[in-house]
Design a protein around this motif. Structure first.
Motif, PDB file in Angstrom:
ATOM      1  N   PHE A  21       0.869  -1.061  -0.041  1.00  0.00           N
ATOM      2  CA  PHE A  21      -0.119   0.019  -0.045  1.00  0.00           C
ATOM      3  C   PHE A  21       0.828   1.269  -0.075  1.00  0.00           C
ATOM      4  O   PHE A  21       2.032   1.286   0.612  1.00  0.00           O
ATOM      5  CB  PHE A  21      -1.178  -0.031   1.153  1.00  0.00           C
ATOM      6  CG  PHE A  21      -1.917  -1.107   1.041  1.00  0.00           C
ATOM      7  CD1 PHE A  21      -2.829  -1.286   0.103  1.00  0.00           C
ATOM      8  CD2 PHE A  21      -2.431  -1.625   2.145  1.00  0.00           C
ATOM      9  CE1 PHE A  21      -3.656  -2.289  -0.102  1.00  0.00           C
ATOM     10  CE2 PHE A  21      -3.081  -2.859   2.328  1.00  0.00           C
ATOM     11  CZ  PHE A  21      -3.959  -3.065   1.211  1.00  0.00           C
ATOM     12  N   PRO A  22       0.310   2.205  -0.424  1.00  0.00           N
ATOM     13  CA  PRO A  22       1.072   3.453  -0.523  1.00  0.00           C
ATOM     14  C   PRO A  22       1.023   4.364   0.663  1.00  0.00           C
ATOM     15  O   PRO A  22       1.292   5.588   0.693  1.00  0.00           O
ATOM     16  CB  PRO A  22       0.298   4.307  -1.685  1.00  0.00           C
ATOM     17  CG  PRO A  22      -0.915   3.953  -1.628  1.00  0.00           C
ATOM     18  CD  PRO A  22      -1.024   2.526  -1.491  1.00  0.00           C
ATOM     19  N   PHE A  23       0.886   3.545   1.735  1.00  0.00           N
ATOM     20  CA  PHE A  23       0.872   4.400   3.134  1.00  0.00           C
ATOM     21  C   PHE A  23       1.389   3.425   4.230  1.00  0.00           C
ATOM     22  O   PHE A  23       1.352   2.253   3.933  1.00  0.00           O
ATOM     23  CB  PHE A  23      -0.425   4.902   3.399  1.00  0.00           C
ATOM     24  CG  PHE A  23      -1.486   3.982   3.360  1.00  0.00           C
ATOM     25  CD1 PHE A  23      -1.761   3.166   4.764  1.00  0.00           C
ATOM     26  CD2 PHE A  23      -2.239   3.665   2.440  1.00  0.00           C
ATOM     27  CE1 PHE A  23      -2.695   2.234   4.832  1.00  0.00           C
ATOM     28  CE2 PHE A  23      -3.169   2.701   2.377  1.00  0.00           C
ATOM     29  CZ  PHE A  23      -3.481   1.867   3.330  1.00  0.00           C
ATOM     30  N   GLU A  24       1.754   3.898   5.264  1.00  0.00           N
ATOM     31  CA  GLU A  24       1.964   3.103   6.522  1.00  0.00           C
ATOM     32  C   GLU A  24       1.787   3.867   7.812  1.00  0.00           C
ATOM     33  O   GLU A  24       2.261   4.858   8.044  1.00  0.00           O
ATOM     34  CB  GLU A  24       3.504   2.840   6.510  1.00  0.00           C
ATOM     35  CG  GLU A  24       3.897   1.861   7.661  1.00  0.00           C
ATOM     36  CD  GLU A  24       5.475   1.536   7.520  1.00  0.00           C
ATOM     37  OE1 GLU A  24       6.019   1.083   8.375  1.00  0.00           O
ATOM     38  OE2 GLU A  24       6.237   1.948   6.642  1.00  0.00           O
ATOM     39  N   ASN A  25       0.664   3.512   8.481  1.00  0.00           N
ATOM     40  CA  ASN A  25       0.172   4.098   9.569  1.00  0.00           C
ATOM     41  C   ASN A  25       1.142   4.037  10.838  1.00  0.00           C
ATOM     42  O   ASN A  25       2.060   3.202  11.009  1.00  0.00           O
ATOM     43  CB  ASN A  25      -1.082   3.337   9.928  1.00  0.00           C
ATOM     44  CG  ASN A  25      -2.195   3.502   9.150  1.00  0.00           C
ATOM     45  OD1 ASN A  25      -2.355   4.540   8.236  1.00  0.00           O
ATOM     46  ND2 ASN A  25      -3.303   2.592   9.148  1.00  0.00           N
ATOM     47  N   SER A  26       1.384   5.267  11.474  1.00  0.00           N
ATOM     48  CA  SER A  26       2.192   5.335  12.618  1.00  0.00           C
ATOM     49  C   SER A  26       1.468   4.672  13.605  1.00  0.00           C
ATOM     50  O   SER A  26       2.259   4.478  14.760  1.00  0.00           O
ATOM     51  CB  SER A  26       2.467   6.916  13.000  1.00  0.00           C
ATOM     52  OG  SER A  26       1.315   7.637  13.119  1.00  0.00           O
ATOM     53  N   TYR A  27       0.323   4.615  13.859  1.00  0.00           N
ATOM     54  CA  TYR A  27      -0.453   4.097  15.145  1.00  0.00           C
ATOM     55  C   TYR A  27      -1.693   3.158  14.299  1.00  0.00           C
ATOM     56  O   TYR A  27      -2.100   3.547  13.232  1.00  0.00           O
ATOM     57  CB  TYR A  27      -1.172   5.013  16.007  1.00  0.00           C
ATOM     58  CG  TYR A  27      -1.954   5.824  15.507  1.00  0.00           C
ATOM     59  CD1 TYR A  27      -3.531   5.448  16.070  1.00  0.00           C
ATOM     60  CD2 TYR A  27      -1.920   6.907  14.957  1.00  0.00           C
ATOM     61  CE1 TYR A  27      -4.548   6.245  15.523  1.00  0.00           C
ATOM     62  CE2 TYR A  27      -3.041   7.740  14.721  1.00  0.00           C
ATOM     63  CZ  TYR A  27      -4.401   7.294  14.974  1.00  0.00           C
ATOM     64  OH  TYR A  27      -5.226   8.252  14.677  1.00  0.00           O
ATOM     65  N   LYS A  28      -2.305   2.429  15.187  1.00  0.00           N
ATOM     66  CA  LYS A  28      -3.483   1.499  14.811  1.00  0.00           C
ATOM     67  C   LYS A  28      -4.755   1.842  15.401  1.00  0.00           C
ATOM     68  O   LYS A  28      -4.422   2.103  16.893  1.00  0.00           O
ATOM     69  CB  LYS A  28      -3.200   0.156  14.587  1.00  0.00           C
ATOM     70  CG  LYS A  28      -2.186  -0.263  13.481  1.00  0.00           C
ATOM     71  CD  LYS A  28      -1.954  -1.662  13.572  1.00  0.00           C
ATOM     72  CE  LYS A  28      -0.923  -2.220  12.477  1.00  0.00           C
ATOM     73  NZ  LYS A  28      -0.492  -3.449  12.234  1.00  0.00           N
ATOM     74  N   LEU A  29      -5.871   1.570  15.148  1.00  0.00           N
ATOM     75  CA  LEU A  29      -6.887   1.667  16.070  1.00  0.00           C
ATOM     76  C   LEU A  29      -6.913   0.580  17.065  1.00  0.00           C
ATOM     77  O   LEU A  29      -6.375  -0.557  17.006  1.00  0.00           O
ATOM     78  CB  LEU A  29      -8.257   1.626  15.116  1.00  0.00           C
ATOM     79  CG  LEU A  29      -8.415   2.929  14.217  1.00  0.00           C
ATOM     80  CD1 LEU A  29      -9.835   2.656  13.660  1.00  0.00           C
ATOM     81  CD2 LEU A  29      -8.485   3.916  14.969  1.00  0.00           C
ATOM     82  N   PRO A  30      -7.777   0.534  18.044  1.00  0.00           N
ATOM     83  CA  PRO A  30      -7.556  -0.580  19.197  1.00  0.00           C
ATOM     84  C   PRO A  30      -8.209  -1.737  18.562  1.00  0.00           C
ATOM     85  O   PRO A  30      -8.942  -1.770  17.366  1.00  0.00           O
ATOM     86  CB  PRO A  30      -8.474   0.084  20.132  1.00  0.00           C
ATOM     87  CG  PRO A  30      -9.379   1.200  19.793  1.00  0.00           C
ATOM     88  CD  PRO A  30      -8.489   1.465  18.621  1.00  0.00           C
ATOM     89  N   PRO A  31      -8.260  -2.845  19.401  1.00  0.00           N
ATOM     90  CA  PRO A  31      -8.845  -4.036  18.574  1.00  0.00           C
ATOM     91  C   PRO A  31     -10.137  -3.957  18.220  1.00  0.00           C
ATOM     92  O   PRO A  31     -10.730  -3.617  19.320  1.00  0.00           O
ATOM     93  CB  PRO A  31      -8.364  -5.215  19.923  1.00  0.00           C
ATOM     94  CG  PRO A  31      -7.285  -4.546  20.402  1.00  0.00           C
ATOM     95  CD  PRO A  31      -7.281  -2.973  20.335  1.00  0.00           C
TER      96      PRO A  31
END
Length: 215
Positions: A21-31
């Protein structure tokens, strides 16, 4: 011949991993529980065929209707399902316990069309001979729109985000397949969707302490 080599080489260079993907998240949403609206994807890609209704007469002359449908396999619908699944599980939400809600995704719009290009004119000038040498005769354009709906722990609706994307590819006698522009469109749509989601303060408030902070 040089034009043919250029077209084929561009296609080969474009064959990267479908999950890049053309992006990389610095954080993720909770489970969160993740779902894909398979019925809506089937409707969008028109992979449902004929519907059949059968009446079954049982004891006491009670009539029961049973409805079934024929599913038409479609590689693009399968790609859409896999892209959404990978995005949610690997890029969007944190894996683990402590579920904070759910997210449901789908592709709500898909359209493919063709447009003339310089190859079209060359094929006309050469009376169609250019087609035999691999000169593209059109440009395939694919448009998609993806949707993600979020719910809290009590299954109460929070918000919906959407993203649109477009993919293009030259089409010739030896390169008729349009799976690649569809994948490009999905990636662009997910990129736009992801940007919108990451800026949503309501989703960030679900449980920021549960989000995985990456260096």
């Amino acid at each position: 011949m040089a034009f043919f080599l250029l077209c084929t080489s561009v296609a080969m260079l474009a064959q990267k991993s479908v999950y890049t993907f053309p992006f990389e998240n610095s954080y993720k949403l909770p489970p969160m529980e993740t779902y894909i609206n398979a019925a809506e994807i089937s409707s969008t890609y028109q992979t449902y065929g004929n519907f059949y209704t059968t009446e079954i007469t049982g004891l006491g002359d009670e009539t029961v209707e049973q409805t079934s449908s024929m599913y038409i396999s479609d590689v693009k619908a399968n790609d859409a399902f896999r892209f959404l699944k990978f995005y949610m599980e690997e890029e969007l939400v944190t894996q683990g316990e402590g579920i904070k809600g759910s997210v449901q995704m789908s592709v709500i719009y898909y359209n493919e069309k063709y447009r003339v290009n310089i190859g079209t004119a060359l094929n006309i000038v050469t009376l169609g001979l250019g087609t035999l040498f691999g000169i593209p005769f059109a440009t395939s354009i694919t448009d998609v729109e993806v949707e993600a709906s979020f719910y809290n722990e009590a299954d109460i609706f929070i918000t919906t985000h959407r993203g649109v994307g477009r993919g293009k590819k030259w089409v010739g006698l030896y390169s008729l397949d349009t799976r690649l522009p569809h994948q490009r469109a999905l990636k662009e749509a997910l990129d736009n969707l992801n940007t919108s989601i990451m800026l949503d303060s309501n989703l960030q408030k679900l449980n920021l302490s549960a989000a995985v902070i990456e260096p």
